[in-house]
Design a protein around this motif. Structure first.
Motif, PDB file in Angstrom:
ATOM      1  N   MET A 185      10.548  -4.361   9.235  1.00 36.04           N
ATOM      2  CA  MET A 185      10.403  -3.010   8.751  1.00 36.04           C
ATOM      3  C   MET A 185       9.524  -3.033   7.536  1.00 36.04           C
ATOM      4  SD  MET A 185      11.302  -0.445   6.382  1.00 36.04           S
ATOM      5  CE  MET A 185      12.300  -1.345   5.268  1.00 36.04           C
ATOM      6  N   SER A 186       8.674  -2.041   7.452  1.00 40.29           N
ATOM      7  CA  SER A 186       7.900  -1.917   6.223  1.00 40.29           C
ATOM      8  C   SER A 186       7.582  -0.449   5.969  1.00 40.29           C
ATOM      9  CB  SER A 186       6.608  -2.739   6.309  1.00 40.29           C
ATOM     10  OG  SER A 186       5.763  -2.213   7.301  1.00 40.29           O
ATOM     11  N   LEU A 187       7.555  -0.131   4.696  1.00 40.28           N
ATOM     12  CA  LEU A 187       7.129   1.190   4.246  1.00 40.28           C
ATOM     13  C   LEU A 187       5.864   0.991   3.433  1.00 40.28           C
ATOM     14  CD1 LEU A 187      10.488   2.778   3.010  1.00 40.28           C
ATOM     15  CD2 LEU A 187       9.276   3.246   5.125  1.00 40.28           C
ATOM     16  N   HIS A 188       4.902   1.836   3.674  1.00 37.92           N
ATOM     17  CA  HIS A 188       3.674   1.789   2.885  1.00 37.92           C
ATOM     18  C   HIS A 188       3.506   3.137   2.202  1.00 37.92           C
ATOM     19  CE1 HIS A 188       2.475  -2.024   4.669  1.00 37.92           C
ATOM     20  NE2 HIS A 188       2.905  -1.522   5.818  1.00 37.92           N
ATOM     21  N   ARG A 189       3.351   3.097   0.883  1.00 36.99           N
ATOM     22  CA  ARG A 189       3.188   4.312   0.108  1.00 36.99           C
ATOM     23  C   ARG A 189       1.696   4.574  -0.091  1.00 36.99           C
ATOM     24  NH1 ARG A 189       7.838   1.902  -0.098  1.00 36.99           N
ATOM     25  NH2 ARG A 189       9.670   3.065  -0.687  1.00 36.99           N
ATOM     26  N   HIS A 190       1.294   5.813   0.168  1.00 32.78           N
ATOM     27  CA  HIS A 190      -0.117   6.189   0.088  1.00 32.78           C
ATOM     28  C   HIS A 190      -0.288   7.274  -0.968  1.00 32.78           C
ATOM     29  CE1 HIS A 190      -0.633   4.013   3.880  1.00 32.78           C
ATOM     30  NE2 HIS A 190       0.487   4.618   4.262  1.00 32.78           N
ATOM     31  N   ASN A 191      -1.107   6.992  -1.950  1.00 34.90           N
ATOM     32  CA  ASN A 191      -1.377   7.938  -3.028  1.00 34.90           C
ATOM     33  C   ASN A 191      -2.883   8.025  -3.232  1.00 34.90           C
ATOM     34  OD1 ASN A 191       1.378   8.616  -3.871  1.00 34.90           O
ATOM     35  ND2 ASN A 191       1.514   6.419  -4.232  1.00 34.90           N
ATOM     36  N   PRO A 192      -3.561   8.865  -2.435  1.00 32.52           N
ATOM     37  CA  PRO A 192      -5.018   8.955  -2.489  1.00 32.52           C
ATOM     38  C   PRO A 192      -5.529   9.391  -3.861  1.00 32.52           C
ATOM     39  CG  PRO A 192      -4.121  10.330  -0.718  1.00 32.52           C
ATOM     40  CD  PRO A 192      -2.974   9.794  -1.492  1.00 32.52           C
ATOM     41  N   VAL A 193      -6.613   8.800  -4.286  1.00 35.49           N
ATOM     42  CA  VAL A 193      -7.179   9.128  -5.598  1.00 35.49           C
ATOM     43  C   VAL A 193      -7.684  10.563  -5.636  1.00 35.49           C
ATOM     44  CG1 VAL A 193      -7.776   6.742  -6.159  1.00 35.49           C
ATOM     45  CG2 VAL A 193      -9.446   8.181  -4.973  1.00 35.49           C
ATOM     46  N   GLU A 194      -7.914  11.162  -4.475  1.00 38.02           N
ATOM     47  CA  GLU A 194      -8.378  12.555  -4.437  1.00 38.02           C
ATOM     48  C   GLU A 194      -7.284  13.544  -4.824  1.00 38.02           C
ATOM     49  OE1 GLU A 194     -10.541  10.020  -1.548  1.00 38.02           O
ATOM     50  OE2 GLU A 194      -8.426  10.528  -1.745  1.00 38.02           O
ATOM     51  N   LEU A 195      -6.021  13.111  -4.792  1.00 37.89           N
ATOM     52  CA  LEU A 195      -4.900  13.986  -5.135  1.00 37.89           C
ATOM     53  C   LEU A 195      -4.429  13.727  -6.557  1.00 37.89           C
ATOM     54  CD1 LEU A 195      -2.823  13.755  -1.831  1.00 37.89           C
ATOM     55  CD2 LEU A 195      -4.417  15.548  -2.536  1.00 37.89           C
TER      56      LEU A 195
END
Length: 132
Positions: free
Chosen positions: A1-11
Motif C-alpha cells: 500500500m502506498s499513498l502519494h501526496r500531490h501539492n502542485p506548485v500552481e496551487l
C-alpha cells in the motif's frame, strides 16, 4: 500500500492538508463521523480544541481497530458548527493534529454545518483510509 501526496506548485501552498492523494492498496476503510463522545456516550470537552482532540482521537481509535495508522488516511472531512471559531483555533488544532496523527496530511475539507447530531458537539471528523 502506498499513498502519494500531490501539492502542485500552481496551487496555493497547503497548510495542514494535501491538495490530492493517490492511493494503491487492497483495503479501503470508511471511517464514520466521530465527535467528542467519551466511552460512555457522553459529550466531553466544552471548547473546540478539546472536542477536536477527542473527535480525532476517536477517529484514530476506529482506524487502529481496522488495522490502520494515521499515515493510512487518504481523506478527512471536518464538520464545524462555527467555521470562524475553527479558523481562530486553526494553529492549535494543527498542533493537536500533528501530535496525534503526524505530518502526513490527507486530502481534507472543513465544512460549516448548522448543528451536529448531539447539539453540544462543535466538531465531527470522518475519513477514508487505504490499508495494504
Amino acid at each position: 500500500m502506498s499513498l502519494h501526496r500531490h501539492n502542485p506548485v500552481e496551487l496555493s501552498p497547503p497548510a495542514g492538508f494535501s491538495h490530492a492523494v493517490t492511493a494503491t492498496g487492497s483495503r479501503l476503510v470508511f471511517l464514520a463521523g466521530q465527535t467528542s463522545l467519551d466511552g460512555e456516550g457522553k459529550v466531553a470537552g466544552s471548547t473546540l480544541p478539546e472536542q477536536f482532540e477527542l473527535a480525532l482521537g476517536n477517529l484514530l481509535t476506529a482506524l487502529a481497530a481496522a488495522g490502520g495508522t494515521p499515515h493510512d488516511l487518504a481523506r478527512v472531512t471536518v464538520y464545524a458548527t462555527d467555521v470562524a471559531d475553527y479558523r481562530v483555533h486553526a494553529p492549535e488544532l494543527g498542533r493537536i493534529w500533528r501530535r496525534l496523527a503526524g505530518r502526513d496530511y490527507p486530502a481534507m475539507a472543513v465544512i460549516g454545518v448548522v448543528r451536529l447530531w448531539d447539539e453540544e458537539c462543535l466538531v465531527e471528523v470522518d475519513g477514508t483510509a487505504v490499508l495494504p
